[in-house]
Design a protein around this motif. Structure first.
Motif, PDB file in Angstrom:
ATOM      1  N   HIS A  50      -7.335  13.697   3.361  1.00  0.00           N
ATOM      2  CA  HIS A  50      -8.734  13.868   2.990  1.00  0.00           C
ATOM      3  C   HIS A  50      -9.669  13.908   4.199  1.00  0.00           C
ATOM      4  N   ASP A  51      -9.219  13.381   5.314  1.00  0.00           N
ATOM      5  CA  ASP A  51     -10.050  13.352   6.519  1.00  0.00           C
ATOM      6  C   ASP A  51      -9.117  13.447   7.729  1.00  0.00           C
ATOM      7  N   LYS A  52      -8.976  14.649   8.243  1.00  0.00           N
ATOM      8  CA  LYS A  52      -8.014  14.918   9.328  1.00  0.00           C
ATOM      9  C   LYS A  52      -8.313  14.140  10.609  1.00  0.00           C
ATOM     10  N   ARG A  53      -9.522  13.570  10.703  1.00  0.00           N
ATOM     11  CA  ARG A  53      -9.858  12.772  11.886  1.00  0.00           C
ATOM     12  C   ARG A  53      -9.190  11.404  11.846  1.00  0.00           C
ATOM     13  N   LYS A  54      -8.789  10.984  10.657  1.00  0.00           N
ATOM     14  CA  LYS A  54      -8.186   9.666  10.483  1.00  0.00           C
ATOM     15  C   LYS A  54      -6.672   9.773  10.371  1.00  0.00           C
ATOM     16  N   ILE A  55      -6.018   8.676  10.749  1.00  0.00           N
ATOM     17  CA  ILE A  55      -4.563   8.593  10.677  1.00  0.00           C
ATOM     18  C   ILE A  55      -4.185   7.551   9.628  1.00  0.00           C
ATOM     19  N   LYS A  56      -3.229   7.908   8.791  1.00  0.00           N
ATOM     20  CA  LYS A  56      -2.703   6.949   7.818  1.00  0.00           C
ATOM     21  C   LYS A  56      -1.347   6.465   8.296  1.00  0.00           C
ATOM     22  N   GLU A 101       0.853  -1.193   0.000  1.00  0.00           N
ATOM     23  CA  GLU A 101       0.000   0.000   0.000  1.00  0.00           C
ATOM     24  C   GLU A 101       0.888   1.242   0.000  1.00  0.00           C
ATOM     25  N   LYS A 102       1.322   1.635  -1.150  1.00  0.00           N
ATOM     26  CA  LYS A 102       2.291   2.734  -1.258  1.00  0.00           C
ATOM     27  C   LYS A 102       1.752   4.078  -0.767  1.00  0.00           C
ATOM     28  N   ASP A 103       0.419   4.227  -0.763  1.00  0.00           N
ATOM     29  CA  ASP A 103      -0.189   5.468  -0.296  1.00  0.00           C
ATOM     30  C   ASP A 103      -0.583   5.412   1.173  1.00  0.00           C
ATOM     31  N   GLY A 104      -0.049   4.436   1.897  1.00  0.00           N
ATOM     32  CA  GLY A 104      -0.384   4.290   3.308  1.00  0.00           C
ATOM     33  C   GLY A 104      -1.706   3.573   3.489  1.00  0.00           C
ATOM     34  N   ALA A 105      -2.036   3.300   4.734  1.00  0.00           N
ATOM     35  CA  ALA A 105      -3.279   2.584   5.041  1.00  0.00           C
ATOM     36  C   ALA A 105      -3.789   3.022   6.400  1.00  0.00           C
ATOM     37  N   HIS A 106      -5.097   2.919   6.573  1.00  0.00           N
ATOM     38  CA  HIS A 106      -5.708   3.169   7.871  1.00  0.00           C
ATOM     39  C   HIS A 106      -5.644   1.884   8.696  1.00  0.00           C
ATOM     40  N   ALA A 107      -5.666   2.025  10.007  1.00  0.00           N
ATOM     41  CA  ALA A 107      -5.621   0.865  10.902  1.00  0.00           C
ATOM     42  C   ALA A 107      -6.765  -0.095  10.599  1.00  0.00           C
ATOM     43  N   ARG A 108      -7.917   0.438  10.272  1.00  0.00           N
ATOM     44  CA  ARG A 108      -9.083  -0.396   9.959  1.00  0.00           C
ATOM     45  C   ARG A 108      -8.817  -1.271   8.729  1.00  0.00           C
ATOM     46  N   ASP A 109      -8.161  -0.695   7.725  1.00  0.00           N
ATOM     47  CA  ASP A 109      -7.819  -1.457   6.522  1.00  0.00           C
ATOM     48  C   ASP A 109      -6.877  -2.611   6.865  1.00  0.00           C
ATOM     49  N   ILE A 110      -5.901  -2.312   7.711  1.00  0.00           N
ATOM     50  CA  ILE A 110      -4.937  -3.336   8.124  1.00  0.00           C
ATOM     51  C   ILE A 110      -5.658  -4.442   8.877  1.00  0.00           C
ATOM     52  N   SER A 111      -6.550  -4.048   9.780  1.00  0.00           N
ATOM     53  CA  SER A 111      -7.320  -5.015  10.557  1.00  0.00           C
ATOM     54  C   SER A 111      -8.109  -5.945   9.641  1.00  0.00           C
ATOM     55  N   GLN A 112      -8.778  -5.386   8.660  1.00  0.00           N
ATOM     56  CA  GLN A 112      -9.577  -6.188   7.737  1.00  0.00           C
ATOM     57  C   GLN A 112      -8.707  -7.080   6.861  1.00  0.00           C
ATOM     58  N   LYS A 113      -7.617  -6.535   6.354  1.00  0.00           N
ATOM     59  CA  LYS A 113      -6.743  -7.306   5.462  1.00  0.00           C
ATOM     60  C   LYS A 113      -6.106  -8.485   6.188  1.00  0.00           C
ATOM     61  N   LEU A 114      -5.649  -8.261   7.418  1.00  0.00           N
ATOM     62  CA  LEU A 114      -4.958  -9.310   8.169  1.00  0.00           C
ATOM     63  C   LEU A 114      -5.917 -10.171   8.987  1.00  0.00           C
ATOM     64  N   ASN A 115      -7.185  -9.760   9.015  1.00  0.00           N
ATOM     65  CA  ASN A 115      -8.203 -10.490   9.759  1.00  0.00           C
ATOM     66  C   ASN A 115      -7.869 -10.586  11.255  1.00  0.00           C
ATOM     67  N   VAL A 116      -7.480  -9.446  11.806  1.00  0.00           N
ATOM     68  CA  VAL A 116      -7.221  -9.352  13.251  1.00  0.00           C
ATOM     69  C   VAL A 116      -8.010  -8.163  13.791  1.00  0.00           C
ATOM     70  N   ASN A 117      -8.322  -8.188  15.083  1.00  0.00           N
ATOM     71  CA  ASN A 117      -9.140  -7.113  15.637  1.00  0.00           C
ATOM     72  C   ASN A 117      -8.345  -5.810  15.740  1.00  0.00           C
ATOM     73  N   THR A 118      -9.076  -4.716  15.850  1.00  0.00           N
ATOM     74  CA  THR A 118      -8.441  -3.398  15.825  1.00  0.00           C
ATOM     75  C   THR A 118      -7.539  -3.152  17.030  1.00  0.00           C
ATOM     76  N   SER A 119      -7.856  -3.736  18.172  1.00  0.00           N
ATOM     77  CA  SER A 119      -6.980  -3.548  19.338  1.00  0.00           C
ATOM     78  C   SER A 119      -5.637  -4.235  19.109  1.00  0.00           C
ATOM     79  N   ARG A 120      -5.648  -5.386  18.447  1.00  0.00           N
ATOM     80  CA  ARG A 120      -4.393  -6.072  18.105  1.00  0.00           C
ATOM     81  C   ARG A 120      -3.593  -5.228  17.113  1.00  0.00           C
TER      82      ARG A 120
END
Length: 142
Positions: free
Chosen positions: A85-91, A45-64
């Motif tokens: 695009h959304d300052k509330r989110k972290i990439k 993911e050359k443009d970075g990723a949100h934690a939620r995307d990582i969680s879904q891709k790796l199939n692990v919960n967000t706290s992990r």
């Protein structure tokens, strides 16, 4: 086939040879759901990723994922920046040190796995891969 007896035999074998089984399991886990899995995903993911995307891709919960990201950040392997695009989110982005570590570690794991498959021989290696795919499919559908 007596599946109950086969299960007992497999579990007994795995208990007797705990270290090699654990090494294999640890290497596979690290590549798919551990720190290395996160880093490999971020390389892709050359443009970075949100934690939620990582969680879904790796199939692990967000706290992990949060714990993994904290560890990787402390090691200097990732950086976190506000989403443009959304300052509330972290990439999350991988650093050069993170990429170097991931590339070296992935090479180690691939070399280890390649050695195991080579020792099995072509037929057994092919069957092992087929069986692992089947087990994964069965577990995903349960």
């Amino acid at each position: 086939m007596n599946y109950q007896e086969s299960t007992k035999e497999l579990l007994h074998y795995m208990a007797d040879y705990d270290m090699p089984c654990r090494m294999l399991q640890q290497n596979m886990f690290e590549c798919t759901r551990g720190e290395l899995g996160v880093l490999i995903y971020l390389i892709e993911e050359k443009d970075g990723a949100h934690a939620r995307d990582i969680s879904q891709k790796l199939n692990v919960n967000t706290s992990r994922v949060a714990a993994l990201l904290n560890t990787l950040s402390n090691k200097g392997y990732i950086i976190r920046n506000p989403d443009e695009h959304d300052k509330r989110k972290i990439k999350v982005f991988i650093t050069q040190d993170g990429k170097a570590y991931a590339d070296a570690r992935r090479e180690e794991v691939e070399t280890y796995m390649s050695h195991l498959l080579c020792e099995l021989g072509e037929d057994d290696a092919t069957n092992f891969i087929r069986i692992m795919k089947r087990i994964t499919h069965i577990m995903q559908n349960d």
